[in-house]
Design a protein around this motif. Sequence first.
Motif, PDB file in Angstrom:
ATOM      1  N   MET A   1      44.689  42.196  45.575  1.00  0.00           N
ATOM      2  CA  MET A   1      44.014  42.230  44.295  1.00  0.00           C
ATOM      3  C   MET A   1      42.996  43.373  44.298  1.00  0.00           C
ATOM      4  O   MET A   1      42.337  43.637  45.291  1.00  0.00           O
ATOM      5  CB  MET A   1      43.338  40.891  44.044  1.00  0.00           C
ATOM      6  CG  MET A   1      42.495  40.880  42.790  1.00  0.00           C
ATOM      7  SD  MET A   1      41.962  39.231  42.400  1.00  0.00           S
ATOM      8  CE  MET A   1      42.605  39.066  40.790  1.00  0.00           C
ATOM      9  N   ALA A   2      42.868  44.015  43.183  1.00  0.00           N
ATOM     10  CA  ALA A   2      41.939  45.147  43.058  1.00  0.00           C
ATOM     11  C   ALA A   2      40.496  44.673  43.142  1.00  0.00           C
ATOM     12  O   ALA A   2      40.156  43.577  42.688  1.00  0.00           O
ATOM     13  CB  ALA A   2      42.171  45.859  41.732  1.00  0.00           C
ATOM     14  N   LYS A   3      39.639  45.503  43.750  1.00  0.00           N
ATOM     15  CA  LYS A   3      38.218  45.200  43.868  1.00  0.00           C
ATOM     16  C   LYS A   3      37.416  46.348  43.277  1.00  0.00           C
ATOM     17  O   LYS A   3      37.788  47.510  43.416  1.00  0.00           O
ATOM     18  CB  LYS A   3      37.806  45.040  45.331  1.00  0.00           C
ATOM     19  CG  LYS A   3      38.437  43.879  46.025  1.00  0.00           C
ATOM     20  CD  LYS A   3      37.951  43.828  47.452  1.00  0.00           C
ATOM     21  CE  LYS A   3      38.656  42.745  48.219  1.00  0.00           C
ATOM     22  NZ  LYS A   3      38.241  42.744  49.630  1.00  0.00           N
ATOM     23  N   GLN A   4      36.328  46.017  42.646  1.00  0.00           N
ATOM     24  CA  GLN A   4      35.440  47.033  42.078  1.00  0.00           C
ATOM     25  C   GLN A   4      34.219  47.178  42.975  1.00  0.00           C
ATOM     26  O   GLN A   4      33.694  46.193  43.502  1.00  0.00           O
ATOM     27  CB  GLN A   4      34.988  46.613  40.684  1.00  0.00           C
ATOM     28  CG  GLN A   4      34.114  47.644  40.019  1.00  0.00           C
ATOM     29  CD  GLN A   4      33.780  47.253  38.589  1.00  0.00           C
ATOM     30  OE1 GLN A   4      34.410  46.404  37.983  1.00  0.00           O
ATOM     31  NE2 GLN A   4      32.758  47.884  38.065  1.00  0.00           N
ATOM     32  N   HIS A   5      33.764  48.404  43.171  1.00  0.00           N
ATOM     33  CA  HIS A   5      32.590  48.696  43.988  1.00  0.00           C
ATOM     34  C   HIS A   5      31.581  49.472  43.157  1.00  0.00           C
ATOM     35  O   HIS A   5      31.951  50.201  42.234  1.00  0.00           O
ATOM     36  CB  HIS A   5      32.975  49.545  45.214  1.00  0.00           C
ATOM     37  CG  HIS A   5      33.867  48.823  46.169  1.00  0.00           C
ATOM     38  ND1 HIS A   5      33.383  48.123  47.239  1.00  0.00           N
ATOM     39  CD2 HIS A   5      35.207  48.685  46.209  1.00  0.00           C
ATOM     40  CE1 HIS A   5      34.389  47.587  47.912  1.00  0.00           C
ATOM     41  NE2 HIS A   5      35.516  47.917  47.300  1.00  0.00           N
ATOM     42  N   GLU A   6      30.307  49.331  43.483  1.00  0.00           N
ATOM     43  CA  GLU A   6      29.253  50.064  42.792  1.00  0.00           C
ATOM     44  C   GLU A   6      29.317  51.559  43.096  1.00  0.00           C
ATOM     45  O   GLU A   6      29.013  52.392  42.260  1.00  0.00           O
ATOM     46  CB  GLU A   6      27.873  49.526  43.179  1.00  0.00           C
ATOM     47  CG  GLU A   6      27.608  48.124  42.679  1.00  0.00           C
ATOM     48  CD  GLU A   6      27.591  48.047  41.164  1.00  0.00           C
ATOM     49  OE1 GLU A   6      27.009  48.940  40.521  1.00  0.00           O
ATOM     50  OE2 GLU A   6      28.173  47.089  40.619  1.00  0.00           O
ATOM     51  N   GLU A   7      29.679  51.900  44.336  1.00  0.00           N
ATOM     52  CA  GLU A   7      29.797  53.306  44.703  1.00  0.00           C
ATOM     53  C   GLU A   7      30.849  53.457  45.788  1.00  0.00           C
ATOM     54  O   GLU A   7      31.269  52.483  46.401  1.00  0.00           O
ATOM     55  CB  GLU A   7      28.448  53.871  45.164  1.00  0.00           C
ATOM     56  CG  GLU A   7      27.830  53.184  46.352  1.00  0.00           C
ATOM     57  CD  GLU A   7      26.477  53.766  46.689  1.00  0.00           C
ATOM     58  OE1 GLU A   7      26.432  54.856  47.261  1.00  0.00           O
ATOM     59  OE2 GLU A   7      25.476  53.115  46.366  1.00  0.00           O
ATOM     60  N   MET A   8      31.266  54.669  46.036  1.00  0.00           N
ATOM     61  CA  MET A   8      32.290  54.955  47.026  1.00  0.00           C
ATOM     62  C   MET A   8      31.741  54.646  48.422  1.00  0.00           C
ATOM     63  O   MET A   8      30.612  55.027  48.734  1.00  0.00           O
ATOM     64  CB  MET A   8      32.684  56.427  46.933  1.00  0.00           C
ATOM     65  CG  MET A   8      33.850  56.807  47.800  1.00  0.00           C
ATOM     66  SD  MET A   8      35.409  56.073  47.299  1.00  0.00           S
ATOM     67  CE  MET A   8      35.767  56.970  45.813  1.00  0.00           C
ATOM     68  N   PRO A   9      32.507  53.952  49.268  1.00  0.00           N
ATOM     69  CA  PRO A   9      32.055  53.701  50.643  1.00  0.00           C
ATOM     70  C   PRO A   9      31.750  55.021  51.358  1.00  0.00           C
ATOM     71  O   PRO A   9      32.418  56.033  51.131  1.00  0.00           O
ATOM     72  CB  PRO A   9      33.247  52.992  51.286  1.00  0.00           C
ATOM     73  CG  PRO A   9      33.966  52.364  50.130  1.00  0.00           C
ATOM     74  CD  PRO A   9      33.783  53.326  48.979  1.00  0.00           C
ATOM     75  N   ASP A  10      30.721  54.991  52.203  1.00  0.00           N
ATOM     76  CA  ASP A  10      30.250  56.207  52.860  1.00  0.00           C
ATOM     77  C   ASP A  10      31.336  56.952  53.627  1.00  0.00           C
ATOM     78  O   ASP A  10      31.334  58.174  53.665  1.00  0.00           O
ATOM     79  CB  ASP A  10      29.095  55.890  53.820  1.00  0.00           C
ATOM     80  CG  ASP A  10      27.799  55.672  53.080  1.00  0.00           C
ATOM     81  OD1 ASP A  10      27.696  56.074  51.904  1.00  0.00           O
ATOM     82  OD2 ASP A  10      26.877  55.092  53.679  1.00  0.00           O
ATOM     83  N   GLU A  11      32.278  56.231  54.244  1.00  0.00           N
ATOM     84  CA  GLU A  11      33.284  56.935  55.045  1.00  0.00           C
ATOM     85  C   GLU A  11      34.200  57.821  54.200  1.00  0.00           C
ATOM     86  O   GLU A  11      34.869  58.695  54.720  1.00  0.00           O
ATOM     87  CB  GLU A  11      34.114  55.961  55.885  1.00  0.00           C
ATOM     88  CG  GLU A  11      35.021  55.072  55.073  1.00  0.00           C
ATOM     89  CD  GLU A  11      34.562  53.629  55.027  1.00  0.00           C
ATOM     90  OE1 GLU A  11      35.439  52.765  54.909  1.00  0.00           O
ATOM     91  OE2 GLU A  11      33.360  53.365  55.112  1.00  0.00           O
TER      92      GLU A  11
END
Length: 82
Positions: A1-11
């Motif tokens: 399932m798709a997930k939404q994030h506040e910002e792009m993960p640092d890696e």
Amino acid sequence: MAKQHEEMPDEFRASKYDWASWMNGKVWELEHGEDFHTEPRIFRQQIGKRARNHGMKAEVHVKGNTVFCRFYEPDDTADEGE
């Protein structure tokens, strides 16, 4: 399932700066033109934003073209002089 994030993960983020090292709780002396390329007063703001985005705080001092900074956890008041 798709997930939404506040910002792009640092890696996955391309960063010009060595934030991972600088956020280790130690005091860093950073030189304009060598360690960072924006104006020191602007870089000071970037440090504060970076700290907030990671649930941390930062102590920052600008002296000419040099920025001294230390990232710390909000509950780490022992080194704040309180």
